[in-house]
Motif scaffolding. Structure first.
Motif, PDB file in Angstrom:
ATOM      1  N   UNK A   1     -13.979  35.858  73.927  1.00 46.78           N
ATOM      2  CA  UNK A   1     -12.725  36.155  73.315  1.00 46.78           C
ATOM      3  C   UNK A   1     -11.573  35.267  74.095  1.00 46.78           C
ATOM      4  N   UNK A   2     -11.764  33.819  74.027  1.00 50.70           N
ATOM      5  CA  UNK A   2     -10.707  32.959  74.741  1.00 50.70           C
ATOM      6  C   UNK A   2      -9.387  32.776  74.010  1.00 50.70           C
ATOM      7  N   UNK A   3      -9.372  33.116  72.527  1.00 49.35           N
ATOM      8  CA  UNK A   3      -7.953  33.004  71.845  1.00 49.35           C
ATOM      9  C   UNK A   3      -7.219  34.466  72.188  1.00 49.35           C
ATOM     10  N   UNK A   4      -8.080  35.550  72.152  1.00 52.34           N
ATOM     11  CA  UNK A   4      -7.467  36.821  72.347  1.00 52.34           C
ATOM     12  C   UNK A   4      -6.827  36.658  73.860  1.00 52.34           C
ATOM     13  N   UNK A   5      -7.435  36.093  74.788  1.00 56.91           N
ATOM     14  CA  UNK A   5      -7.131  36.084  76.122  1.00 56.91           C
ATOM     15  C   UNK A   5      -5.661  35.494  76.255  1.00 56.91           C
ATOM     16  N   UNK A   6      -5.438  34.604  75.552  1.00 55.00           N
ATOM     17  CA  UNK A   6      -4.145  33.946  75.300  1.00 55.00           C
ATOM     18  C   UNK A   6      -3.065  34.942  74.577  1.00 55.00           C
ATOM     19  N   UNK A   7      -3.369  35.793  73.821  1.00 55.21           N
ATOM     20  CA  UNK A   7      -2.644  36.659  73.206  1.00 55.21           C
ATOM     21  C   UNK A   7      -2.287  38.137  74.027  1.00 55.21           C
ATOM     22  N   UNK A   8      -3.173  38.547  74.965  1.00 55.27           N
ATOM     23  CA  UNK A   8      -3.370  39.719  75.512  1.00 55.27           C
ATOM     24  C   UNK A   8      -2.206  40.258  76.119  1.00 55.27           C
ATOM     25  N   UNK A   9      -1.208  39.429  76.219  1.00 52.66           N
ATOM     26  CA  UNK A   9       0.111  40.001  77.064  1.00 52.66           C
ATOM     27  C   UNK A   9       0.757  40.763  76.115  1.00 52.66           C
ATOM     28  N   UNK A  10       0.712  40.676  74.979  1.00 51.02           N
ATOM     29  CA  UNK A  10       1.426  41.064  73.775  1.00 51.02           C
ATOM     30  C   UNK A  10       0.786  42.497  73.337  1.00 51.02           C
ATOM     31  N   UNK A  11       0.036  42.917  73.728  1.00 48.14           N
ATOM     32  CA  UNK A  11      -0.708  44.065  73.575  1.00 48.14           C
ATOM     33  C   UNK A  11      -0.792  45.206  74.769  1.00 48.14           C
TER      34      UNK A  11
ATOM     35  N   UNK B   1       7.253  47.949  68.049  1.00 44.83           N
ATOM     36  CA  UNK B   1       8.182  48.482  69.285  1.00 44.83           C
ATOM     37  C   UNK B   1       7.379  49.156  70.403  1.00 44.83           C
ATOM     38  N   UNK B   2       6.301  49.156  70.388  1.00 46.22           N
ATOM     39  CA  UNK B   2       5.343  49.727  71.474  1.00 46.22           C
ATOM     40  C   UNK B   2       5.479  49.034  72.790  1.00 46.22           C
ATOM     41  N   UNK B   3       5.333  49.522  74.053  1.00 44.19           N
ATOM     42  CA  UNK B   3       5.218  48.693  75.334  1.00 44.19           C
ATOM     43  C   UNK B   3       4.003  47.801  75.128  1.00 44.19           C
ATOM     44  N   UNK B   4       4.303  46.721  75.589  1.00 45.84           N
ATOM     45  CA  UNK B   4       2.945  46.027  75.714  1.00 45.84           C
ATOM     46  C   UNK B   4       2.839  45.748  77.342  1.00 45.84           C
ATOM     47  N   UNK B   5       1.597  45.088  77.661  1.00 42.87           N
ATOM     48  CA  UNK B   5       1.125  44.828  78.822  1.00 42.87           C
ATOM     49  C   UNK B   5       0.652  46.306  79.676  1.00 42.87           C
ATOM     50  N   UNK B   6       0.452  47.140  78.858  1.00 45.58           N
ATOM     51  CA  UNK B   6       0.058  48.547  79.630  1.00 45.58           C
ATOM     52  C   UNK B   6      -1.369  48.998  79.458  1.00 45.58           C
TER      53      UNK B   6
END
Length: 426
Positions: free
Chosen positions: A93-103, A360-365
């Protein structure tokens, strides 16, 4: 009713023809179109929406968001670092690795249902199956509780060929998800295939047949929802909002980034539906039931999931829709730490993963932790599905503790959970 069936009933009709036919049928177009102002709202001003990426079959947490490489339970799966500090995911999941900070990532979801059908029911409703009542899915609850004024297409749409799409349950079949089996490729069934006069004649014939059926069968007619379905279909078939199901006008570069798979097209259609004002969309990706050849199966699924999921998050952010759209990636359960003799993993409801973000949920949790040795059955900080769904309802300003009365007079809470404070803004 699926989009294909509606297309077969009313193909060949222009908006003007539908208006004429609706008059003959006694149907009135009461809904105004969604105002341009409402559709163009962005950020926190926009009404909330919800997208579920449904991983059908039960994805392995170890081959997706909770790998344990170099251990006895880890198998050949490798990990990669992500933009979510301190969190690694499977290397597929290299592309999701780039987006993971938003989840945010929950690695300790728990269930008591290890069967596919029962597990799906529980994960989509927050209730275990009960022979005395059919619970509505969370996707059906949202349009039931919130206004969808101005929307001329269904407020709850299921994209893909999932075996058990969300149901309206005791709320009624009118709250079932509207199914599109081939997202991005079904539009031909809603276009003209016969002349205008012939199509008008068809509708007039349908009206005669419907009136004949209703004589002396008022109760059966109302229960069948036939008239309601016809009215909603006529409204939808004449609406410009129907273009949300089409992807031909999207740039080729965008379509390629989602991927030309059923799931990739589904994610692109989901973004378009949300942009149009649809409240709830479910996109199904099949193929995670990996009792044999688990690692090959998950690598194959990752080829579709990685690019489409990452592109969906990126586009929602680029279009300022992410703050108003909750995105949840989940399946009916996870898979066993133990690798079986067929190089597979079996069902595991005792500690599996889900990604959630936006709205509106917190990301990075990061919540929860599983045992890298596989010896401990229970994860640290177990999270109940009911609490996850109470959190989602909370973001829609829906009280999860509100009671609804079932048709047999039984009061039931919308959800029996409590919102997860870790995911809510202070």
């Amino acid at each position: 009713m699926s989009i294909d069936r509606i297309g077969n009933l009313f193909s060949g009709l222009s908006r003007r023809d539908l208006l004429k036919a609706s008059t003959a049928l006694g149907v009135s177009f009461l809904l105004p179109t969604l105002s341009a102002r409402a559709a163009e709202k962005r950020g926190n001003e926009r009404a909330k929406s919800f997208i579920t990426l449904w991983m059908n079959g039960g994805p392995s947490q170890l081959e997706t968001w909770d790998p344990h490489p170099g251990t006895a339970i880890g198998g050949p799966t490798q990990e990669i670092s992500t933009t979510f500090s301190g969190v690694n995911i499977a290397a597929d999941y290299p592309m999701m690795a780039e987006q993971l900070q938003h989840l945010s990532l929950i690695r300790s979801l728990v269930s008591k249902e290890g069967d596919h059908e029962r597990g799906t029911y529980f994960m989509k409703t927050g209730y275990r199956p009960d022979p005395t009542v059919i619970h509505p899915s969370i996707g059906a609850l949202i349009p039931h509780q919130l206004e969808t004024k101005g929307l001329e297409v269904p407020p709850y749409v299921s994209l893909g060929d999932g075996q058990w799409p969300g149901r309206g349950g005791y709320l009624g079949d009118q709250f079932d998800a509207f199914r599109v089996f081939e997202p991005g490729r079904s539009v031909q069934n809603m276009r003209a295939r016969v002349g205008d006069k012939r199509q008008t004649d068809r509708l007039e014939g349908l009206d005669i047949l419907a009136k004949s059926f209703r004589k002396g069968r008022q109760y059966q007619s109302e229960k069948s929802l036939h008239q309601d379905t016809v009215e909603r279909a006529l409204t939808m078939m004449s609406s410009d909002q129907l273009k949300a199901f089409e992807i031909e006008d999207e740039p080729e570069s965008i379509r390629n980034k989602y991927g030309d798979s059923r799931f990739g097209r589904g994610c692109l259609v989901a973004r378009r539906l949300i942009e149009t004002g649809v409240r709830v969309v479910e996109v199904t990706l099949n193929g995670f039931d990996s009792h044999a050849s688990n690692f090959e199966a998950h690598t194959n699924r990752a080829a579709d999931l990685d690019k489409a999921f990452a592109m969906l998050v990126q586009e929602l952010r680029d279009r300022d829709l992410y703050d108003s759209t909750i995105v949840l990636c989940i399946g009916e359960f996870g898979r066993t730490p133990k690798i079986n003799p067929l190089d597979g993993r079996d069902h595991w409801p005792n500690g599996f993963s889900t990604l959630i973000g936006g709205g509106g949920l917190r990301s990075g949790v990061l919540i929860g932790e599983t045992d890298p040795t596989g010896m401990a059955t229970d994860p640290k900080d177990p999270i109940k599905v009911q609490d996850l769904y109470a959190t989602i309802l909370n973001q829609f300003a829906i009280d999860p503790g509100e009671e609804l009365m079932t048709p047999i007079g039984r009061p039931l809470h919308l959800c029996e959970g409590t919102p997860l404070m870790q995911l809510l803004d202070a």
